[in-house]
Scaffold this active site. Structure first.
Site, PDB file in Angstrom:
ATOM      1  N   PRO A 186      41.118  38.717  48.981  1.00  0.00           N
ATOM      2  CG  PRO A 186      42.909  40.046  49.683  1.00  0.00           C
ATOM      3  CD  PRO A 186      42.323  39.388  48.470  1.00  0.00           C
ATOM      4  CD  GLN A 228      46.028  41.664  51.039  1.00  0.00           C
ATOM      5  OE1 GLN A 228      45.227  42.074  51.866  1.00  0.00           O
ATOM      6  NE2 GLN A 228      45.798  41.703  49.731  1.00  0.00           N
ATOM      7  CB  CYS A 236      43.208  48.120  53.353  1.00  0.00           C
ATOM      8  SG  CYS A 236      41.993  48.211  54.699  1.00  0.00           S
ATOM      9  N   GLY A 240      36.862  44.104  40.987  1.00  0.00           N
ATOM     10  CA  GLY A 240      35.790  45.081  41.162  1.00  0.00           C
ATOM     11  C   GLY A 240      34.555  44.776  40.341  1.00  0.00           C
ATOM     12  N   GLY A 297      35.898  39.104  45.029  1.00  0.00           N
ATOM     13  CA  GLY A 297      35.701  39.170  46.474  1.00  0.00           C
ATOM     14  C   GLY A 297      34.247  38.988  46.850  1.00  0.00           C
TER      15      GLY A 297
END
Length: 356
Positions: free
Chosen positions: A16, A71, A101, A202, A224
């Site tokens: 997300p 989410q 986040c 990542g 992402g």
């Protein structure tokens, strides 16, 4: 692989990203193949429980996106449990909890990565949610708040004990944001310690990166920013996993992806076949006609994607500049079509904006 009772055809998933991984983008990535799971942009638990239209729209999804994980973020166990029930009522396959986040406006409300600073409370949130719903509850976290509070391993075990069906670990701390490098050694250790599936995230920009990370011991990889740059990255990683040469994406295909994205955005909030779009029962205005500012919204969405999509493209900066200067949807389409035909010879000046 499986997350609880949910079967995933591939170990690769779309992570997300706020403002980016909307339903139109997710649908297009799924069409390319290789994607086992998509996760929505994060949605406020408070907004879901209160039935706020804008919040509920972020949770919308379409049938072609399945399996779908919605989410949510928040820090109150009761509200998070109630929000999970809203998600379950929408028919989602999985409800995911954002504990990663780093944005201050999220963290200051004891949500996002700030939950990592209170692991016992975070586990209470997960326990409340798993008691409230039958669908799997998963957790997305970071390595920790900062280098002094790198506690992902401890938190992962605690949420597992609280009933989480899977965890995803981004190998950076909140303090790092997106700077430096993700700690994949930490991610691999957590995957070795837990009995539930662990996804890593990542620094996966190329399909080879995705396959390398999968080889570290995780059961899946969330991508992402790499998907924003290259929507075919999961398909190409799936090719590598199957022993095939990764598919080569042509310039024409890259141009068509953007044109398809424009077309899907233009049809957002327009009535669709019954059962195609899944929304919360309280969202009464989802099928309203496009408003006068809809075209500007479409252009702004493509501008946002373009800041990522143009990275690594020959003359990509010229395309980015031209898209940022688009004044109408027709002008935007002209820019895209011209660039992907002209390539390095692209000259943005003939695409000067015309008046409405």
């Amino acid at each position: 692989m499986k997350i609880g009772s949910v079967n995933l055809a591939s170990p690769f998933a779309v992570a997300p990203m706020a403002g980016m991984t909307d339903t139109a983008f997710r649908r297009l990535v799924k069409r390319q193949g290789g994607c086992g799971l998509v996760v929505t942009e994060m949605v406020s638990s408070e907004g879901l429980v209160r039935g706020i239209d804008r919040t509920l729209e972020y949770a919308e999804y379409t049938e072609p996106e399945r399996p779908i994980s919605i989410q949510i973020f928040g820090g109150d166990p009761d509200k998070m449990a109630a929000a999970a029930q809203v998600v379950e009522g929408m028919g989602a396959d999985i409800v995911d909890v954002n504990m990663g986040c780093p944005v201050p406006k999220i963290a200051k409300h004891h949500a996002g990565c700030s939950l990592m600073r209170e692991p016992a409370h975070a586990a209470t949130v997960i326990a409340a949610m798993t008691k409230a719903v039958k669908i799997p509850v998963t957790v997305k976290m970071r390595a920790g708040w900062n280098d002094a509070e790198k506690n992902a391993s401890t938190l992962a075990r605690m949420v597992q004990d609280a009933g989480a069906a899977a965890v995803a670990v981004h190998g950076r701390t909140a303090a790092q944001s997106y700077s430096g490098w993700a700690d994949w050694d930490l991610v691999a250790r957590i995957a070795d310690e837990l009995t539930i599936p662990v996804f890593g995230s990542g620094d996966c920009i190329e399909p080879e990166h995705v396959m390398e990370r999968l080889g570290s011991g995780v059961e899946g990889v969330l991508v992402g920013r790499g998907v924003l740059r290259n929507p075919w990255i999961l398909s190409q990683a799936a090719d590598l996993a199957a022993g095939r040469t990764p598919r080569v994406v042509t310039r024409a295909e890259r141009g068509q992806f953007l044109l398809d994205y424009v077309n899907l955005l233009l049809t957002e909030r327009v009535r669709e076949p019954q059962g195609f779009r899944h929304t919360a029962a309280d969202l009464a205005q989802v099928f309203r006609p496009a408003h006068p500012g809809h075209a500007r919204w479409v252009i702004n969405k493509v501008r946002a994607l373009g800041s990522w999509y143009t990275k690594g493209l020959e003359s990509g900066s010229h395309l980015r500049t031209a898209i940022n200067g688009a004044e109408s949807v027709d002008h935007l389409r002209e820019i895209i079509s011209t660039f992907f035909c002209a390539g390095a010879d692209f000259d943005p000046s003939p695409c000067a904006a015309s008046s409405f």
